[in-house]
Design an enzyme around this catalytic site. Structure first.
Site, PDB file in Angstrom:
ATOM      1  N   ASP A  18      -2.760   2.337   4.858  1.00  0.00           N
ATOM      2  CA  ASP A  18      -1.533   1.841   4.704  1.00  0.00           C
ATOM      3  C   ASP A  18      -1.261   0.497   4.759  1.00  0.00           C
ATOM      4  O   ASP A  18      -1.813  -0.100   5.461  1.00  0.00           O
ATOM      5  CB  ASP A  18      -0.563   2.711   5.898  1.00  0.00           C
ATOM      6  CG  ASP A  18       1.227   2.681   5.728  1.00  0.00           C
ATOM      7  OD1 ASP A  18       1.480   2.352   4.547  1.00  0.00           O
ATOM      8  OD2 ASP A  18       1.596   2.561   6.444  1.00  0.00           O
ATOM      9  N   ASN A  20      -0.285  -1.677   1.706  1.00  0.00           N
ATOM     10  CA  ASN A  20      -0.872  -2.242   0.607  1.00  0.00           C
ATOM     11  C   ASN A  20       0.621  -3.065   0.016  1.00  0.00           C
ATOM     12  O   ASN A  20       0.424  -4.029  -0.615  1.00  0.00           O
ATOM     13  CB  ASN A  20      -1.202  -1.287  -0.524  1.00  0.00           C
ATOM     14  CG  ASN A  20      -2.462  -0.643  -0.251  1.00  0.00           C
ATOM     15  OD1 ASN A  20      -3.153  -0.858   0.842  1.00  0.00           O
ATOM     16  ND2 ASN A  20      -2.727   0.670  -0.914  1.00  0.00           N
ATOM     17  N   GLY A  21       1.773  -2.262   0.139  1.00  0.00           N
ATOM     18  CA  GLY A  21       2.777  -2.707  -0.426  1.00  0.00           C
ATOM     19  C   GLY A  21       3.332  -4.171   0.034  1.00  0.00           C
ATOM     20  O   GLY A  21       3.702  -5.140  -0.420  1.00  0.00           O
ATOM     21  N   ARG A  22       3.058  -4.199   1.528  1.00  0.00           N
ATOM     22  CA  ARG A  22       3.597  -5.363   2.476  1.00  0.00           C
ATOM     23  C   ARG A  22       2.465  -6.351   2.044  1.00  0.00           C
ATOM     24  O   ARG A  22       3.058  -7.659   2.032  1.00  0.00           O
ATOM     25  CB  ARG A  22       3.654  -5.063   3.886  1.00  0.00           C
ATOM     26  CG  ARG A  22       4.832  -4.373   4.160  1.00  0.00           C
ATOM     27  CD  ARG A  22       4.926  -3.865   5.536  1.00  0.00           C
ATOM     28  NE  ARG A  22       4.078  -2.271   5.397  1.00  0.00           N
ATOM     29  CZ  ARG A  22       3.923  -1.620   6.534  1.00  0.00           C
ATOM     30  NH1 ARG A  22       4.129  -1.906   7.591  1.00  0.00           N
ATOM     31  NH2 ARG A  22       3.331  -0.310   6.080  1.00  0.00           N
ATOM     32  N   GLU A  65       4.915  13.266  -0.444  1.00  0.00           N
ATOM     33  CA  GLU A  65       6.232  12.498  -0.642  1.00  0.00           C
ATOM     34  C   GLU A  65       6.263  11.228  -1.347  1.00  0.00           C
ATOM     35  O   GLU A  65       7.189  10.812  -1.544  1.00  0.00           O
ATOM     36  CB  GLU A  65       6.421  12.024   0.973  1.00  0.00           C
ATOM     37  CG  GLU A  65       6.847  13.261   1.730  1.00  0.00           C
ATOM     38  CD  GLU A  65       5.797  14.138   2.211  1.00  0.00           C
ATOM     39  OE1 GLU A  65       4.345  13.570   2.445  1.00  0.00           O
ATOM     40  OE2 GLU A  65       6.076  15.271   2.508  1.00  0.00           O
ATOM     41  N   ASN A  66       4.969  10.916  -1.740  1.00  0.00           N
ATOM     42  CA  ASN A  66       4.924   9.452  -2.487  1.00  0.00           C
ATOM     43  C   ASN A  66       5.345   9.512  -3.941  1.00  0.00           C
ATOM     44  O   ASN A  66       5.675   8.514  -4.431  1.00  0.00           O
ATOM     45  CB  ASN A  66       3.316   8.946  -2.392  1.00  0.00           C
ATOM     46  CG  ASN A  66       2.858   8.086  -0.963  1.00  0.00           C
ATOM     47  OD1 ASN A  66       1.796   8.362  -0.532  1.00  0.00           O
ATOM     48  ND2 ASN A  66       3.823   7.898  -0.190  1.00  0.00           N
ATOM     49  N   LEU A 194       1.813   9.680  11.934  1.00  0.00           N
ATOM     50  CA  LEU A 194       0.917  10.482  10.906  1.00  0.00           C
ATOM     51  C   LEU A 194       1.546  10.677   9.891  1.00  0.00           C
ATOM     52  O   LEU A 194       0.480  10.818   8.554  1.00  0.00           O
ATOM     53  CB  LEU A 194       0.825  11.852  11.550  1.00  0.00           C
ATOM     54  CG  LEU A 194      -0.445  12.071  12.718  1.00  0.00           C
ATOM     55  CD1 LEU A 194      -0.640  13.523  13.043  1.00  0.00           C
ATOM     56  CD2 LEU A 194      -1.682  11.554  12.152  1.00  0.00           C
TER      57      LEU A 194
HETATM   58  C1  IPE Z   1       1.305   7.387   4.282  1.00  0.00           C
HETATM   59  O1  IPE Z   1       1.901   6.355   4.196  1.00  0.00           O
HETATM   60  C2  IPE Z   1       0.832   7.773   2.934  1.00  0.00           C
HETATM   61  C3  IPE Z   1      -0.839   7.116   2.585  1.00  0.00           C
HETATM   62  C4  IPE Z   1      -1.046   6.204   3.152  1.00  0.00           C
HETATM   63  C5  IPE Z   1      -1.100   7.593   1.261  1.00  0.00           C
HETATM   64  P1  IPE Z   1       3.424   5.972   3.701  1.00  0.00           P
HETATM   65  O2  IPE Z   1       3.604   4.532   3.541  1.00  0.00           O
HETATM   66  O3  IPE Z   1       3.842   6.815   2.523  1.00  0.00           O
HETATM   67  O4  IPE Z   1       4.088   6.715   4.961  1.00  0.00           O
HETATM   68  P2  IPE Z   1       5.491   6.211   5.610  1.00  0.00           P
HETATM   69  O5  IPE Z   1       6.481   6.532   4.515  1.00  0.00           O
HETATM   70  O6  IPE Z   1       5.421   4.907   5.964  1.00  0.00           O
HETATM   71  O7  IPE Z   1       5.800   7.046   6.726  1.00  0.00           O
HETATM   72  C1  IPE Z   2      -0.197   2.844   1.362  1.00  0.00           C
HETATM   73  O1  IPE Z   2       0.309   1.766   1.277  1.00  0.00           O
HETATM   74  C2  IPE Z   2      -0.603   3.247  -0.021  1.00  0.00           C
HETATM   75  C3  IPE Z   2       0.299   4.603  -0.593  1.00  0.00           C
HETATM   76  C4  IPE Z   2       1.010   5.050   0.369  1.00  0.00           C
HETATM   77  C5  IPE Z   2       0.011   5.203  -1.699  1.00  0.00           C
HETATM   78  P1  IPE Z   2       1.967   1.366   1.020  1.00  0.00           P
HETATM   79  O2  IPE Z   2       2.357   1.391  -0.328  1.00  0.00           O
HETATM   80  O3  IPE Z   2       2.676   2.483   1.806  1.00  0.00           O
HETATM   81  O4  IPE Z   2       2.101   0.163   1.875  1.00  0.00           O
HETATM   82  P2  IPE Z   2       3.621  -0.433   2.697  1.00  0.00           P
HETATM   83  O5  IPE Z   2       3.429   0.605   3.757  1.00  0.00           O
HETATM   84  O6  IPE Z   2       4.478  -0.008   1.745  1.00  0.00           O
HETATM   85  O7  IPE Z   2       3.266  -1.867   3.020  1.00  0.00           O
HETATM   86 MG    MG Z   3       3.535   2.670   3.758  1.00  0.00          MG
END
Ligand code: IPE
Ligand code: IPE
Ligand code: MG
Length: 239
Positions: A18, A20-22, A65-66, A194
């Protein structure tokens, strides 16, 4: 190094990849660049865990959920998965010992991806080193619903007495059937939940939450998590 298993009694690590986006946002980049960096981290950590002698590594790559994310982002994650598999084929050599498996509902993925997933699973099937479970379109609740459905069908067909259903039987109908439960679950990014990852299997896992974004996660962070794990006292309900 069998050290790790002998010393820590640890066979299976789960990682929620988790942040990557940030990571991308901090740099003013579109989110997909964060996923690209995250994929690089994934490769490095797989290599490192294999070197340590770990038996099972389960990484959460895409949750059920993604799909609710923007189409553009979902597409870029699908593309990265495809690239990863293509590269695994290009780079394969006979000394590779890592076995790749997918856990989750792959039936919802594109035909191309499904085919590539089947090929890489097949290619690495006979390998005897570490098993990497890539949790893709994975959800712990979805996994449990599927297991319940399978057991219900067997009961309906008269092959199973509902009174006989036990924990082992349910475990045997999960994607991770036959594998030990994760000893340690690591979640970087600062979130402490989780998010539907291995909810059944994590019943007695140790959790280590770390304040680092996944693209910045290094083998040194993994060592740090192992060090924290080594100081935990696992009791399984006993004294
Ligand atoms: C959990 O991360 C799923 C993966 C890392 C693949 P999310 O970023 O989707 O979870 P939430 O939304 O913060 O709970
Ligand atoms: C995890 O990183 C990758 C996936 C859930 C596919 P995120 O994309 O959730 O990164 P944040 O949580 O937004 O930083
Ligand atoms: Mg995330």
């Amino acid at each position: 190094m069998d050290n790790m298993r002998a010393g820590l009694g640890l066979q299976h690590i789960g990682i929620i990849m988790d942040g990557n986006g940030r990571w991308a946002k901090k740099r003013g980049l579109p989110r997909k660049y964060g996923h690209r960096e995250g994929a690089k981290t994934f490769r490095r950590i797989v290599e490192y865990c294999d070197k340590l002698g770990l038996r099972y590594l389960t990484v959460y790559a895409f949750s059920t959920e993604n799909w609710k994310r923007p189409e553009d982002e979902v597409n870029s994650i699908m593309q990265l998965l495809e690239q990863y598999i293509d590269e695994a084929f290009e780079r394969q050599d006979e000394n590779d010992t890592v076995r790749t498996r997918f856990i989750g509902d792959v039936s919802a993925l594109s035909e191309t991806l499904k085919e590539k997933i089947a090929r890489i699973e097949q290619m690495s099937q006979g390998r005897t080193g570490m098993t990497v479970n890539v949790a893709f379109n994975y959800g712990g609740r979805d996994e449990l619903v599927r297991a319940a459905r399978q057991l219900a069908i067997q009961a309906q067909q008269g092959k199973l007495d509902p009174q006989q259903i036990n924990e082992q039987m349910l475990s045997d109908h999960l994607y991770t059937s036959g594998q030990p439960d994760p000893d340690l679950i690591i979640r970087p990014s600062g979130e402490e939940r989780l998010s539907n990852f291995l909810i059944w299997q994590a019943a007695y896992s140790e959790f280590v939450f770390m304040d680092v974004l996944w693209p910045d996660f290094t083998p040194a962070h993994l060592d740090q998590a192992l060090e924290i794990f080594s100081r935990r006292n696992r009791r399984y309900g006993q004294v």
